[in-house]
Design a protein around this motif. Structure first.
Motif, PDB file in Angstrom:
ATOM      1  N   ARG A 135      23.409  95.257  31.038  1.00 56.64           N
ATOM      2  CA  ARG A 135      22.477  94.700  32.019  1.00 56.64           C
ATOM      3  C   ARG A 135      21.045  94.911  31.543  1.00 56.64           C
ATOM      4  NH1 ARG A 135      26.560  92.908  33.088  1.00 56.64           N
ATOM      5  NH2 ARG A 135      27.733  92.913  35.009  1.00 56.64           N
ATOM      6  N   ILE A 136      20.154  94.065  32.045  1.00 59.21           N
ATOM      7  CA  ILE A 136      18.713  94.240  31.853  1.00 59.21           C
ATOM      8  C   ILE A 136      18.142  94.596  33.218  1.00 59.21           C
ATOM      9  CG2 ILE A 136      16.526  93.149  31.243  1.00 59.21           C
ATOM     10  CD1 ILE A 136      18.150  91.289  29.367  1.00 59.21           C
ATOM     11  N   VAL A 137      17.577  95.790  33.313  1.00 56.82           N
ATOM     12  CA  VAL A 137      16.977  96.251  34.561  1.00 56.82           C
ATOM     13  C   VAL A 137      15.482  95.972  34.472  1.00 56.82           C
ATOM     14  CG1 VAL A 137      16.613  98.208  36.103  1.00 56.82           C
ATOM     15  CG2 VAL A 137      18.710  98.085  34.718  1.00 56.82           C
ATOM     16  N   VAL A 138      14.988  95.104  35.332  1.00 59.81           N
ATOM     17  CA  VAL A 138      13.567  94.766  35.335  1.00 59.81           C
ATOM     18  C   VAL A 138      12.878  95.692  36.327  1.00 59.81           C
ATOM     19  CG1 VAL A 138      11.838  92.952  35.667  1.00 59.81           C
ATOM     20  CG2 VAL A 138      14.101  92.369  34.751  1.00 59.81           C
ATOM     21  N   LEU A 139      11.882  96.436  35.812  1.00 61.66           N
ATOM     22  CA  LEU A 139      11.185  97.438  36.623  1.00 61.66           C
ATOM     23  C   LEU A 139       9.675  97.282  36.497  1.00 61.66           C
ATOM     24  CD1 LEU A 139      13.225  99.323  34.445  1.00 61.66           C
ATOM     25  CD2 LEU A 139      13.235 100.511  36.582  1.00 61.66           C
ATOM     26  N   TRP A 140       8.981  97.869  37.439  1.00 64.52           N
ATOM     27  CA  TRP A 140       7.528  97.967  37.379  1.00 64.52           C
ATOM     28  C   TRP A 140       7.162  99.237  36.626  1.00 64.52           C
ATOM     29  CZ3 TRP A 140       4.776  93.903  38.507  1.00 64.52           C
ATOM     30  CH2 TRP A 140       5.261  92.983  39.433  1.00 64.52           C
ATOM     31  N   VAL A 141       6.307  99.097  35.609  1.00 66.96           N
ATOM     32  CA  VAL A 141       5.840 100.236  34.828  1.00 66.96           C
ATOM     33  C   VAL A 141       4.325 100.281  34.943  1.00 66.96           C
ATOM     34  CG1 VAL A 141       5.698 101.241  32.527  1.00 66.96           C
ATOM     35  CG2 VAL A 141       7.777 100.060  33.242  1.00 66.96           C
ATOM     36  N   LYS A 142       3.784 101.476  35.203  1.00 66.88           N
ATOM     37  CA  LYS A 142       2.340 101.647  35.336  1.00 66.88           C
ATOM     38  C   LYS A 142       1.702 101.789  33.965  1.00 66.88           C
ATOM     39  CE  LYS A 142       2.665 103.744  39.840  1.00 66.88           C
ATOM     40  NZ  LYS A 142       2.560 104.940  40.653  1.00 66.88           N
ATOM     41  N   THR A 143       0.706 100.955  33.716  1.00 66.08           N
ATOM     42  CA  THR A 143      -0.085 101.042  32.490  1.00 66.08           C
ATOM     43  C   THR A 143      -1.545 101.111  32.924  1.00 66.08           C
ATOM     44  OG1 THR A 143      -0.071  98.621  32.313  1.00 66.08           O
ATOM     45  CG2 THR A 143       1.540  99.812  31.011  1.00 66.08           C
ATOM     46  N   GLY A 144      -2.060 102.314  32.971  1.00 63.81           N
ATOM     47  CA  GLY A 144      -3.420 102.496  33.480  1.00 63.81           C
ATOM     48  C   GLY A 144      -3.445 102.232  34.970  1.00 63.81           C
ATOM     49  N   GLU A 145      -4.280 101.305  35.381  1.00 63.33           N
ATOM     50  CA  GLU A 145      -4.431 100.979  36.808  1.00 63.33           C
ATOM     51  C   GLU A 145      -3.510  99.847  37.258  1.00 63.33           C
ATOM     52  OE1 GLU A 145      -6.448 102.644  39.012  1.00 63.33           O
ATOM     53  OE2 GLU A 145      -6.658 104.030  37.326  1.00 63.33           O
ATOM     54  N   THR A 146      -2.792  99.224  36.324  1.00 60.41           N
ATOM     55  CA  THR A 146      -1.964  98.078  36.682  1.00 60.41           C
ATOM     56  C   THR A 146      -0.480  98.410  36.547  1.00 60.41           C
ATOM     57  OG1 THR A 146      -1.964  97.209  34.428  1.00 60.41           O
ATOM     58  CG2 THR A 146      -3.733  96.467  35.872  1.00 60.41           C
ATOM     59  N   GLU A 147       0.330  97.579  37.181  1.00 54.45           N
ATOM     60  CA  GLU A 147       1.778  97.679  37.038  1.00 54.45           C
ATOM     61  C   GLU A 147       2.264  96.413  36.351  1.00 54.45           C
ATOM     62  OE1 GLU A 147       3.441  98.422  40.928  1.00 54.45           O
ATOM     63  OE2 GLU A 147       3.479 100.553  40.497  1.00 54.45           O
ATOM     64  N   THR A 148       3.144  96.588  35.369  1.00 53.99           N
ATOM     65  CA  THR A 148       3.646  95.488  34.571  1.00 53.99           C
ATOM     66  C   THR A 148       5.163  95.482  34.635  1.00 53.99           C
ATOM     67  OG1 THR A 148       1.805  95.822  33.047  1.00 53.99           O
ATOM     68  CG2 THR A 148       3.643  94.504  32.244  1.00 53.99           C
ATOM     69  N   PRO A 149       5.779  94.314  34.822  1.00 55.85           N
ATOM     70  CA  PRO A 149       7.240  94.278  34.786  1.00 55.85           C
ATOM     71  C   PRO A 149       7.745  94.377  33.347  1.00 55.85           C
ATOM     72  CG  PRO A 149       6.375  92.094  35.255  1.00 55.85           C
ATOM     73  CD  PRO A 149       5.204  93.021  35.182  1.00 55.85           C
ATOM     74  N   VAL A 150       8.770  95.215  33.147  1.00 56.64           N
ATOM     75  CA  VAL A 150       9.395  95.415  31.840  1.00 56.64           C
ATOM     76  C   VAL A 150      10.902  95.440  32.055  1.00 56.64           C
ATOM     77  CG1 VAL A 150       9.688  97.024  29.902  1.00 56.64           C
ATOM     78  CG2 VAL A 150       7.435  96.732  30.939  1.00 56.64           C
ATOM     79  N   GLY A 151      11.641  94.838  31.125  1.00 57.85           N
ATOM     80  CA  GLY A 151      13.093  94.871  31.185  1.00 57.85           C
ATOM     81  C   GLY A 151      13.633  95.988  30.310  1.00 57.85           C
ATOM     82  N   LEU A 152      14.544  96.792  30.837  1.00 53.64           N
ATOM     83  CA  LEU A 152      15.209  97.845  30.076  1.00 53.64           C
ATOM     84  C   LEU A 152      16.676  97.473  29.926  1.00 53.64           C
ATOM     85  CD1 LEU A 152      13.763 101.136  31.616  1.00 53.64           C
ATOM     86  CD2 LEU A 152      13.044  99.951  29.541  1.00 53.64           C
ATOM     87  N   ARG A 153      17.137  97.377  28.705  1.00 50.46           N
ATOM     88  CA  ARG A 153      18.534  97.033  28.423  1.00 50.46           C
ATOM     89  C   ARG A 153      19.368  98.306  28.492  1.00 50.46           C
ATOM     90  NH1 ARG A 153      21.311  96.852  23.478  1.00 50.46           N
ATOM     91  NH2 ARG A 153      22.995  95.360  23.422  1.00 50.46           N
ATOM     92  N   ALA A 154      20.398  98.272  29.332  1.00 52.41           N
ATOM     93  CA  ALA A 154      21.288  99.420  29.523  1.00 52.41           C
ATOM     94  C   ALA A 154      22.722  98.994  29.242  1.00 52.41           C
ATOM     95  CB  ALA A 154      21.172  99.944  30.946  1.00 52.41           C
ATOM     96  N   ASP A 155      23.548  99.943  28.801  1.00 54.73           N
ATOM     97  CA  ASP A 155      24.958  99.648  28.530  1.00 54.73           C
ATOM     98  C   ASP A 155      25.698  99.228  29.800  1.00 54.73           C
ATOM     99  OD1 ASP A 155      24.430 100.411  25.947  1.00 54.73           O
ATOM    100  OD2 ASP A 155      25.509 102.307  26.061  1.00 54.73           O
TER     101      ASP A 155
END
Length: 170
Positions: free
Chosen positions: A83-103
């Motif tokens: 699966r690809i888990v799409v999450l919000w990741v904080k980069t400085g003052e903003t939040e960016t969506p990033v996909g994490l590939r998990a087994d």
């Protein structure tokens, strides 16, 4: 009318559990946007090995990171459980969506007794704890809770992978 949204303090105690190899890791459910089946990833030139590329999610480009490679585990081809888990990741003052590939993605759950043990950054065993928020238990078994913001910080990533390369060279 009933409030359907969980309270903020309840969300902070709730995790999405995933499998990476034989290990169970957890991500804060409050950061999860959605969970996707595997899909084709467009490669990026000269990207680090763990950065698979990007996918299109309803017209938005989302970077996809292979958690196995990011955490210095061997690459594994997609399976029916990937699966690809799409999450919000904080980069400085903003939040960016990033996909994490998990087994595999298991469940949204709380840890046993809501306990999370943390490790002091004291150089013990020359182990870098910045990618780990702590360790908890689910049904008595260990679960490593990842710290998304630090785990995906470019500084932490470069230092971690440099130390892995150094260790492999010796």
């Amino acid at each position: 009318m009933f409030d359907q949204q969980p309270k903020t303090d309840e969300l902070q105690k709730t995790f999405l559990t995933c499998r990476l190899g034989d290990e169970c890791v957890a991500l804060p459910v409050s950061r999860v946007m959605e969970i996707l089946d595997p899909k084709p990833v467009t490669k990026l030139p000269r990207a680090p090995e763990f950065l698979l590329g990007y996918i299109d999610l309803r017209g938005e480009s989302i970077l996809v990171v292979d958690m196995r490679l990011l955490l210095a585990q061997p690459y594994k081809e997609d399976t029916t459980d990937t699966r690809i888990v799409v999450l919000w990741v904080k980069t400085g003052e903003t939040e960016t969506p990033v996909g994490l590939r998990a087994d595999q993605v298991f469940e949204v759950t709380r840890l046993d007794d809501d306990k999370l043990e943390t490790f002091a950054q004291n150089g013990l065993l020359n182990w870098d704890t910045r990618m780990v928020a702590g360790v908890g238990r689910r049904e008595g078994k260990f679960v490593t809770v990842l710290d998304l913001d630090r785990m995906l910080s470019s500084k932490v990533i470069s230092e971690f992978h440099q130390s892995v390369e150094d260790a492999e060279a010796t």
